[in-house]
Design an enzyme around this catalytic site. Structure first.
Site, PDB file in Angstrom:
ATOM      1  N   CYS A  71     -94.104   3.476 -31.213  1.00  0.00           N
ATOM      2  CA  CYS A  71     -94.368   2.139 -30.699  1.00  0.00           C
ATOM      3  C   CYS A  71     -95.809   2.082 -30.193  1.00  0.00           C
ATOM      4  CB  CYS A  71     -93.359   1.765 -29.618  1.00  0.00           C
ATOM      5  SG  CYS A  71     -93.984   1.697 -27.955  1.00  0.00           S
ATOM      6  N   GLU A  72     -96.487   1.013 -30.572  1.00  0.00           N
ATOM      7  CA  GLU A  72     -97.908   0.936 -30.248  1.00  0.00           C
ATOM      8  C   GLU A  72     -98.169   0.613 -28.778  1.00  0.00           C
ATOM      9  OE1 GLU A  72     -99.378  -1.998 -32.941  1.00  0.00           O
ATOM     10  OE2 GLU A  72     -98.978  -3.662 -31.577  1.00  0.00           O
ATOM     11  N   HIS A  73     -97.146   0.204 -28.062  1.00  0.00           N
ATOM     12  CA  HIS A  73     -97.351  -0.124 -26.652  1.00  0.00           C
ATOM     13  C   HIS A  73     -97.277   1.101 -25.742  1.00  0.00           C
ATOM     14  CE1 HIS A  73     -95.637  -4.139 -28.130  1.00  0.00           C
ATOM     15  NE2 HIS A  73     -96.945  -4.238 -28.076  1.00  0.00           N
ATOM     16  N   HIS A  74     -96.452   2.084 -26.142  1.00  0.00           N
ATOM     17  CA  HIS A  74     -96.259   3.251 -25.281  1.00  0.00           C
ATOM     18  C   HIS A  74     -96.518   4.578 -25.984  1.00  0.00           C
ATOM     19  CE1 HIS A  74     -93.650   0.035 -23.577  1.00  0.00           C
ATOM     20  NE2 HIS A  74     -94.167   0.469 -22.437  1.00  0.00           N
ATOM     21  N   GLN A 112     -91.662  -2.907 -34.428  1.00  0.00           N
ATOM     22  CA  GLN A 112     -90.626  -2.907 -35.467  1.00  0.00           C
ATOM     23  C   GLN A 112     -90.690  -4.157 -36.357  1.00  0.00           C
ATOM     24  OE1 GLN A 112     -86.741  -1.841 -33.929  1.00  0.00           O
ATOM     25  NE2 GLN A 112     -85.724  -2.764 -35.690  1.00  0.00           N
ATOM     26  N   HIS A 140     -85.290   2.617 -29.463  1.00  0.00           N
ATOM     27  CA  HIS A 140     -86.652   2.701 -28.914  1.00  0.00           C
ATOM     28  C   HIS A 140     -86.658   3.578 -27.671  1.00  0.00           C
ATOM     29  CE1 HIS A 140     -88.717  -0.624 -31.209  1.00  0.00           C
ATOM     30  NE2 HIS A 140     -87.468  -0.712 -31.621  1.00  0.00           N
ATOM     31  N   CYS A 142     -89.057   4.180 -25.764  1.00  0.00           N
ATOM     32  CA  CYS A 142     -89.829   3.595 -24.657  1.00  0.00           C
ATOM     33  C   CYS A 142     -88.939   2.732 -23.772  1.00  0.00           C
ATOM     34  CB  CYS A 142     -91.024   2.802 -25.166  1.00  0.00           C
ATOM     35  SG  CYS A 142     -90.591   1.377 -26.158  1.00  0.00           S
TER      36      CYS A 142
HETATM   37 ZN   LIG Z   1     -92.871   0.627 -26.447  1.00  0.00          ZN
END
Ligand SMILES: [Zn+2]
Length: 199
Positions: A71-74, A112, A140, A142
């Site tokens: 995931c690109e956020h975490h 996703q 996920h 995260c």
């Molecule tokens: Zn994430």
């Protein structure tokens, strides 16, 4: 990259010099490079010799393709199953190439929803089928590891193009064929799903 990872370990309160961590920067670099190797893969190179002209207009389905992404956020993993279907117009893709295509886009920093769309868009672009459908079901980390919205750490996304978007019966047929354990919602609308919380 290894210097950055040593620095990161120190910032986390660790001693990068202790025995167990001595080779960690090297291993992390190697792992991260593999997990993002999709950036260096070329779609045309992968599909090159595997597009065939045929007279076949029934649904082609490749289901339960395992995928792993970040995931690109975490920068934490999300992973699960990908189901791909299309109805050929004049061309088909060698079946073994579909999982390769999923790898190309999974092994990047992703959300996703975009991952599902990129796989569908690429198939549309390469063989111009009557329609293409991609459904992805993923856990996920995260969300589940951080205890955020535990009940929603399982996400389903879909990208429906052409006849799968326009024709409810075709879409239902596909969803019926990939249904298992009753966990893919029946009649899933295009774009259903959620991304990790932006915090
Ligand atoms: Zn994430």
């Amino acid at each position: 990259m290894q210097q950055l990872i040593r620095q990161l370990l120190a910032e986390l309160g660790e001693d990068p010099g202790r025995e167990g961590l001595l080779n960690t920067p090297k291993r992390v670099e190697k792992a991260l490079k593999f997990l993002t190797s999709g950036y260096n893969m070329d779609v045309d190179e992968v599909l090159n010799d595997a597009l065939f002209t045929v007279e076949y207009s029934e649904m082609v389905i490749v289901k339960d393709i395992d995928f792993y992404s970040l995931c690109e956020h975490h920068l934490l993993p999300f992973f699960g199953k990908c189901h791909v279907a299309y109805i050929p117009r004049t061309k088909v893709i060698g079946l073994s190439k579909i999982p390769r295509l999923v790898d190309i886009f999974s092994r990047r920093l992703q959300i996703q929803e975009r991952l599902s769309s990129q796989i569908a868009d690429t198939i549309r672009e390469k063989i111009n089928p009557l329609g293409v459908a991609v459904v992805m079901e993923a856990t996920h980390l995260c969300m589940s590891m951080r205890g955020v919205e535990k009940q929603n750490s399982f996400a389903v996304t879909s990208a429906m193009l052409g006849i799968f978007r326009d024709n409810a019966r075709t879409r239902m047929e596909f969803l019926e064929l990939i249904r298992h354990r009753g966990d893919v919602p029946h009649g899933l609308p295009a774009g259903t799903g959620l991304t990790c919380v932006n915090d």
